[in-house]
Design a protein around this motif. Structure first.
Motif, PDB file in Angstrom:
ATOM      1  N   LEU A 172      43.487  37.143  40.090  1.00 43.27           N
ATOM      2  CA  LEU A 172      43.521  37.863  39.003  1.00 43.27           C
ATOM      3  C   LEU A 172      42.911  39.173  39.034  1.00 43.27           C
ATOM      4  N   TYR A 173      43.639  40.214  38.853  1.00 43.07           N
ATOM      5  CA  TYR A 173      43.148  41.622  38.979  1.00 43.07           C
ATOM      6  C   TYR A 173      42.609  42.073  37.384  1.00 43.07           C
ATOM      7  N   GLY A 174      41.598  42.458  37.235  1.00 42.58           N
ATOM      8  CA  GLY A 174      41.001  42.771  35.949  1.00 42.58           C
ATOM      9  C   GLY A 174      39.986  41.864  35.538  1.00 42.58           C
ATOM     10  N   ALA A 175      39.358  42.167  34.560  1.00 35.90           N
ATOM     11  CA  ALA A 175      37.919  41.345  34.095  1.00 35.90           C
ATOM     12  C   ALA A 175      37.648  41.568  32.587  1.00 35.90           C
ATOM     13  N   PRO A 176      37.211  40.721  32.098  1.00 39.71           N
ATOM     14  CA  PRO A 176      36.632  40.888  30.741  1.00 39.71           C
ATOM     15  C   PRO A 176      35.935  42.258  30.488  1.00 39.71           C
ATOM     16  N   PRO A 177      35.992  43.023  29.452  1.00 38.07           N
ATOM     17  CA  PRO A 177      36.665  42.551  28.137  1.00 38.07           C
ATOM     18  C   PRO A 177      38.195  42.871  27.948  1.00 38.07           C
ATOM     19  N   THR A 178      38.707  42.974  28.902  1.00 41.85           N
ATOM     20  CA  THR A 178      40.352  43.710  29.005  1.00 41.85           C
ATOM     21  C   THR A 178      41.023  42.333  28.658  1.00 41.85           C
ATOM     22  N   ARG A 179      42.525  42.618  28.611  1.00 42.40           N
ATOM     23  CA  ARG A 179      43.435  41.403  28.247  1.00 42.40           C
ATOM     24  C   ARG A 179      43.436  40.330  29.245  1.00 42.40           C
ATOM     25  N   ALA A 180      42.659  40.622  30.640  1.00 42.98           N
ATOM     26  CA  ALA A 180      42.634  39.683  31.507  1.00 42.98           C
ATOM     27  C   ALA A 180      42.073  38.343  30.798  1.00 42.98           C
ATOM     28  N   LEU A 181      41.455  38.515  29.910  1.00 39.74           N
ATOM     29  CA  LEU A 181      40.667  37.284  29.055  1.00 39.74           C
ATOM     30  C   LEU A 181      41.880  36.469  28.535  1.00 39.74           C
ATOM     31  N   ARG A 182      43.161  36.831  28.404  1.00 34.69           N
ATOM     32  CA  ARG A 182      44.197  35.999  27.918  1.00 34.69           C
ATOM     33  C   ARG A 182      44.627  35.145  29.168  1.00 34.69           C
ATOM     34  N   VAL A 183      44.738  35.705  30.232  1.00 36.47           N
ATOM     35  CA  VAL A 183      44.914  34.951  31.622  1.00 36.47           C
ATOM     36  C   VAL A 183      43.924  33.978  31.790  1.00 36.47           C
ATOM     37  N   LEU A 184      42.574  34.511  31.899  1.00 38.90           N
ATOM     38  CA  LEU A 184      41.568  33.487  32.299  1.00 38.90           C
ATOM     39  C   LEU A 184      41.671  32.337  31.599  1.00 38.90           C
ATOM     40  N   TRP A 185      41.996  32.521  30.069  1.00 38.33           N
ATOM     41  CA  TRP A 185      42.254  31.069  29.170  1.00 38.33           C
ATOM     42  C   TRP A 185      43.151  30.311  29.768  1.00 38.33           C
ATOM     43  N   LEU A 186      44.104  30.653  29.948  1.00 44.60           N
ATOM     44  CA  LEU A 186      45.357  29.671  30.715  1.00 44.60           C
ATOM     45  C   LEU A 186      44.913  29.170  31.824  1.00 44.60           C
ATOM     46  N   LEU A 187      44.352  29.972  32.877  1.00 40.74           N
ATOM     47  CA  LEU A 187      43.848  29.493  34.300  1.00 40.74           C
ATOM     48  C   LEU A 187      42.589  28.364  33.957  1.00 40.74           C
ATOM     49  N   ASN A 188      41.814  28.628  32.858  1.00 39.18           N
ATOM     50  CA  ASN A 188      41.043  27.565  32.578  1.00 39.18           C
ATOM     51  C   ASN A 188      41.587  26.402  31.974  1.00 39.18           C
ATOM     52  N   GLU A 189      42.432  26.608  31.146  1.00 41.20           N
ATOM     53  CA  GLU A 189      43.218  25.433  30.324  1.00 41.20           C
ATOM     54  C   GLU A 189      43.839  24.482  31.409  1.00 41.20           C
TER      55      GLU A 189
END
Length: 216
Positions: free
Chosen positions: A4-21
């Motif tokens: 995953l390219y990008g990190a918080p606080p960008t919209r990468a947060l949306r992707v992080l959430w799905l990956l965690n879930e």
């Protein structure tokens, strides 16, 4: 491993959430926007639009945070984050697009005309109009969620993980002051053990020089 390219606080947060879930293993590849790393040739080869996040899954490259969320949920149907009926899927898409166009767009306009653009290019009147438009659309979503715990149907879907980030941003801009149901919904979403940091938490971590993310 998924990258995953990008990190918080960008919209990468949306992707992080799905990956965690989904309980997936992944590697975060930070992209320093302030240093212009998103403009470098290597990154543009992944996303010519020079935007984060970007997901690399084997030979597949997916850009746009909402599209990445949908891809992950569809690839892992056991999660149930994609509704089974076409009618509920239509509602899921409806609210994802609503959030992107009616709430996130004015939030971006406010950001651009308050601190992103050089001072000589900022238009305070456009920021004021964007704020008014955003509050009006937040009221629409508040009415939708009046008697609901989730965005669509009776279980979590991609729309919820999409909405949480957008509403967190709106809350940072004081857009939810007249939306108690959305504030409660936001609190419940970020209470989940799989939740990524909020935007405010991510900015605090950056100020302290803490790394956010890694394999998860």
């Amino acid at each position: 491993m998924i990258q995953l390219y990008g990190a918080p606080p960008t919209r990468a947060l949306r992707v992080l959430w799905l990956l965690n879930e989904l309980g997936l293993e992944y590697e975060i590849c930070p992209v320093d926007l302030l240093q212009g790393e998103h403009l470098q040739r290597d990154f543009r080869s992944l996303n010519p639009a020079a935007r984060v996040p970007v997901l690399v899954d084997g030979d597949l490259v997916v850009t746009e945070s909402s599209a990445i969320q949908l891809y992950l949920a569809e690839k892992h149907p056991q999660s149930g984050f994609i509704p089974e009926t076409v009618e509920e899927r239509a509602q899921m898409y409806r609210w994802i697009f609503f959030l992107a166009t009616e709430i996130e767009v004015p939030l971006w306009r406010i950001a651009r005309h308050t601190f992103l653009y050089p001072e000589d290019k900022r238009l305070p009147e456009d920021a004021a109009l964007a704020r008014q438009e955003c509050v009006e659309m937040v009221a629409v979503l508040e009415r939708h969620m009046a008697d609901r715990d989730v965005m669509v149907g009776n279980r979590l879907s991609v729309a919820d993980f999409n909405a949480a980030y957008t509403l967190d941003w709106a809350n940072e801009e004081k857009m939810l002051d007249e939306a108690p149901r959305l504030r409660a919904y936001l609190t419940s979403m970020y209470a989940r053990p799989t939740a990524p940091p909020t935007i405010a938490e991510a900015f605090k971590a950056l100020e302290k020089g803490d790394a956010i993310g890694g394999a998860g």
